[in-house]
Design a protein around this motif. Structure first.
Motif, PDB file in Angstrom:
ATOM      1  N   VAL A 106      15.896   1.834  -2.111  1.00 39.80           N
ATOM      2  CA  VAL A 106      17.097   2.651  -2.294  1.00 39.80           C
ATOM      3  C   VAL A 106      17.464   3.444  -1.032  1.00 39.80           C
ATOM      4  O   VAL A 106      18.614   3.876  -0.881  1.00 39.80           O
ATOM      5  N   CYS A 107      16.525   3.598  -0.130  1.00 44.14           N
ATOM      6  CA  CYS A 107      16.780   4.437   1.050  1.00 44.14           C
ATOM      7  C   CYS A 107      17.654   3.696   2.061  1.00 44.14           C
ATOM      8  O   CYS A 107      17.239   2.691   2.645  1.00 44.14           O
ATOM      9  N   GLN A 108      18.851   4.198   2.249  1.00 48.69           N
ATOM     10  CA  GLN A 108      19.801   3.555   3.169  1.00 48.69           C
ATOM     11  C   GLN A 108      19.478   3.868   4.629  1.00 48.69           C
ATOM     12  O   GLN A 108      19.955   3.190   5.534  1.00 48.69           O
ATOM     13  N   SER A 109      18.695   4.908   4.876  1.00 45.68           N
ATOM     14  CA  SER A 109      18.388   5.309   6.258  1.00 45.68           C
ATOM     15  C   SER A 109      17.129   4.639   6.791  1.00 45.68           C
ATOM     16  O   SER A 109      16.759   4.854   7.940  1.00 45.68           O
ATOM     17  N   GLY A 110      16.446   3.882   5.953  1.00 49.01           N
ATOM     18  CA  GLY A 110      15.192   3.252   6.392  1.00 49.01           C
ATOM     19  C   GLY A 110      14.106   4.285   6.661  1.00 49.01           C
ATOM     20  O   GLY A 110      13.226   4.067   7.494  1.00 49.01           O
ATOM     21  N   ALA A 111      14.180   5.410   5.964  1.00 47.09           N
ATOM     22  CA  ALA A 111      13.210   6.488   6.227  1.00 47.09           C
ATOM     23  C   ALA A 111      11.913   6.315   5.447  1.00 47.09           C
ATOM     24  O   ALA A 111      10.942   7.004   5.726  1.00 47.09           O
ATOM     25  N   ILE A 112      11.908   5.400   4.465  1.00 50.90           N
ATOM     26  CA  ILE A 112      10.674   5.186   3.692  1.00 50.90           C
ATOM     27  C   ILE A 112      10.222   3.751   3.887  1.00 50.90           C
ATOM     28  O   ILE A 112      11.006   2.812   3.748  1.00 50.90           O
ATOM     29  N   ARG A 113       8.981   3.604   4.236  1.00 49.24           N
ATOM     30  CA  ARG A 113       8.420   2.273   4.465  1.00 49.24           C
ATOM     31  C   ARG A 113       7.111   2.126   3.702  1.00 49.24           C
ATOM     32  O   ARG A 113       6.261   3.009   3.749  1.00 49.24           O
ATOM     33  N   MET A 114       6.967   1.005   2.995  1.00 44.39           N
ATOM     34  CA  MET A 114       5.694   0.716   2.359  1.00 44.39           C
ATOM     35  C   MET A 114       4.749   0.203   3.443  1.00 44.39           C
ATOM     36  O   MET A 114       5.152  -0.575   4.312  1.00 44.39           O
ATOM     37  N   THR A 115       3.503   0.635   3.414  1.00 41.13           N
ATOM     38  CA  THR A 115       2.515   0.161   4.379  1.00 41.13           C
ATOM     39  C   THR A 115       1.472  -0.684   3.640  1.00 41.13           C
ATOM     40  O   THR A 115       1.580  -0.889   2.431  1.00 41.13           O
ATOM     41  N   HIS A 116       0.468  -1.139   4.356  1.00 42.58           N
ATOM     42  CA  HIS A 116      -0.607  -1.909   3.728  1.00 42.58           C
ATOM     43  C   HIS A 116      -1.865  -1.052   3.530  1.00 42.58           C
ATOM     44  O   HIS A 116      -2.917  -1.576   3.199  1.00 42.58           O
ATOM     45  N   CYS A 117      -1.723   0.243   3.762  1.00 42.58           N
ATOM     46  CA  CYS A 117      -2.893   1.119   3.690  1.00 42.58           C
ATOM     47  C   CYS A 117      -3.345   1.315   2.236  1.00 42.58           C
ATOM     48  O   CYS A 117      -2.550   1.702   1.382  1.00 42.58           O
ATOM     49  N   PHE A 118      -4.596   1.036   1.958  1.00 45.15           N
ATOM     50  CA  PHE A 118      -5.097   1.191   0.586  1.00 45.15           C
ATOM     51  C   PHE A 118      -6.268   2.169   0.503  1.00 45.15           C
ATOM     52  O   PHE A 118      -6.705   2.529  -0.575  1.00 45.15           O
ATOM     53  N   GLU A 119      -6.795   2.578   1.645  1.00 44.73           N
ATOM     54  CA  GLU A 119      -7.951   3.495   1.622  1.00 44.73           C
ATOM     55  C   GLU A 119      -7.444   4.921   1.463  1.00 44.73           C
ATOM     56  O   GLU A 119      -7.402   5.705   2.410  1.00 44.73           O
TER      57      GLU A 119
ATOM     58  N   GLY B 209       0.820  -1.206   0.000  1.00 46.05           N
ATOM     59  CA  GLY B 209       0.000   0.000   0.000  1.00 46.05           C
ATOM     60  C   GLY B 209       0.853   1.256   0.000  1.00 46.05           C
ATOM     61  O   GLY B 209       1.958   1.287  -0.552  1.00 46.05           O
ATOM     62  N   GLN B 210       0.329   2.248   0.669  1.00 43.68           N
ATOM     63  CA  GLN B 210       0.918   3.586   0.665  1.00 43.68           C
ATOM     64  C   GLN B 210       2.355   3.614   1.214  1.00 43.68           C
ATOM     65  O   GLN B 210       2.612   3.098   2.300  1.00 43.68           O
ATOM     66  N   PRO B 211       3.293   4.230   0.486  1.00 47.85           N
ATOM     67  CA  PRO B 211       4.615   4.451   1.073  1.00 47.85           C
ATOM     68  C   PRO B 211       4.572   5.646   2.023  1.00 47.85           C
ATOM     69  O   PRO B 211       3.901   6.634   1.738  1.00 47.85           O
ATOM     70  N   VAL B 212       5.265   5.510   3.141  1.00 47.20           N
ATOM     71  CA  VAL B 212       5.249   6.596   4.130  1.00 47.20           C
ATOM     72  C   VAL B 212       6.685   7.007   4.438  1.00 47.20           C
ATOM     73  O   VAL B 212       7.561   6.157   4.610  1.00 47.20           O
ATOM     74  N   ILE B 213       6.915   8.314   4.502  1.00 53.11           N
ATOM     75  CA  ILE B 213       8.252   8.836   4.808  1.00 53.11           C
ATOM     76  C   ILE B 213       8.324   9.199   6.279  1.00 53.11           C
ATOM     77  O   ILE B 213       7.417   9.821   6.824  1.00 53.11           O
ATOM     78  N   HIS B 214       9.408   8.787   6.920  1.00 54.45           N
ATOM     79  CA  HIS B 214       9.679   9.201   8.306  1.00 54.45           C
ATOM     80  C   HIS B 214      10.800  10.239   8.246  1.00 54.45           C
ATOM     81  O   HIS B 214      11.986   9.868   8.235  1.00 54.45           O
ATOM     82  N   PRO B 215      10.458  11.518   8.223  1.00 56.82           N
ATOM     83  CA  PRO B 215      11.479  12.555   8.002  1.00 56.82           C
ATOM     84  C   PRO B 215      12.556  12.579   9.074  1.00 56.82           C
ATOM     85  O   PRO B 215      13.693  12.955   8.811  1.00 56.82           O
TER      86      PRO B 215
END
Ligand code: SF4
Ligand code: SF4
Length: 282
Positions: A79-92, A30-36
């Motif tokens: 590609v993110c080496q810092s683990g700042a972007i995570r794909m989630t399962h959110c589809f709504e 689902g939605q990718p989320v950034i952890h700034p």
């Protein structure tokens, strides 16, 4: 006859009860989320993103994802080496305004900033911009049927329009009618002609060759009508943005009531978007 009855008894009920019950999304991207807070602002994700969905300003240390452009490809997470972007399962994720798919504080890409047709700037379709009381997104099937009957006096009729897609979105729309999703249980059905439709489900980028067909289909649909943009292509042009042969979103041609991000959005995401659109016709 005996074999048919045997199979009915033998096999469990396949139909999922979304939106009454949200089925497991563990296997879906689902939605990718950034952890700034984890981001080192190297810009690698923005460079890798195939649809220029990541709005990035290293100097100002600002980053965000334009979900109307995102194709959920996972490359930014990889590609993110810092683990700042995570794909989630959110589809709504469907929204009535395209601007809502662009996070606050994000930096718009150059082409997006130059784009004349943000959803908030254009006229709305069935009712004016006034906010109607929202129907609960988790509406139960019975309540939804009643709502549709109240608004249209009968079931909701949808005409699907492929304005130049790769057909993945169309396959997902097709899946709405299979035994697993069975959208007719919600009082929603598909029709062959726009003249019989209450809603247009539009996929694709509205390619040059399909522009006139899309506008004519819109004009042939009787009022009140709703338009739902399905998939990144219809929302923003997706990976085909800024091509000579496409539009950056169908809203440059016809008014859109709801935008459903994804490439392609899964059937439940499309059902969610249709429910969102129904909130607008009271
Ligand atoms: S998941 Fe979305 S934001 Fe990330 S690289 Fe793919 S298109 Fe870009
Ligand atoms: S949004 Fe993605 S899946 Fe849908 S038509 Fe465009 S490329 Fe295909």
């Amino acid at each position: 006859m005996f074999n048919t009855l045997k199979k009915i008894i033998q096999y469990p009920r396949l139909t999922q009860e979304y939106p009454k019950i949200i089925n497991s999304t563990a296997n879906f991207i689902g939605q990718p989320v950034i952890h700034p807070e984890r981001c080192c602002f190297c810009g690698a994700c923005a460079q890798r993103c195939p649809s220029q969905a990541i709005a990035f300003d290293g100097a100002a240390r600002r980053i965000g994802i334009n979900y109307d452009q995102c194709v959920f490809c996972v490359l930014c997470e990889d590609v993110c080496q810092s683990g700042a972007i995570r794909m989630t399962h959110c589809f709504e994720l469907a929204e009535r305004s395209r601007a809502k798919l662009r996070p606050d504080g994000s930096v718009l890409t150059e082409s997006a900033a130059a784009e004349p047709n943000t959803a908030d700037a254009k006229p709305t379709l069935v009712i004016h911009e006034a906010d109607v009381p929202a129907m609960a997104d988790e509406a139960l099937t019975g309540e939804l049927k009643k709502h549709i009957m109240k608004v249209f006096g009968r079931s909701l009729q949808i005409r699907e329009v492929d304005s130049g897609s790769c057909n993945a979105c169309d396959y997902e729309i097709n899946a709405l009618n299979n035994p697993v999703n069975d959208i007719e249980r919600l009082g929603i059905s598909f029709v062959a002609s726009p003249r019989h439709a209450d809603m247009l489900l539009v996929t694709g980028t509205a390619t040059r060759n399909m522009q006139q067909a899309l506008v004519k289909t819109y004009q042939a649909t009787p009022d009140p009508k709703l338009v739902v943009a399905v998939g990144a292509c219809a929302c923003s042009g997706g990976i085909f943005r800024d091509s000579y042969a496409t539009n950056n979103g169908i809203d440059s041609l016809i008014p859109v009531d709801v935008y459903i991000p994804g490439c392609p959005p899964r059937p439940q995401a499309i059902i969610y978007g249709i429910l969102k659109a129904l909130e607008r016709v009271e």
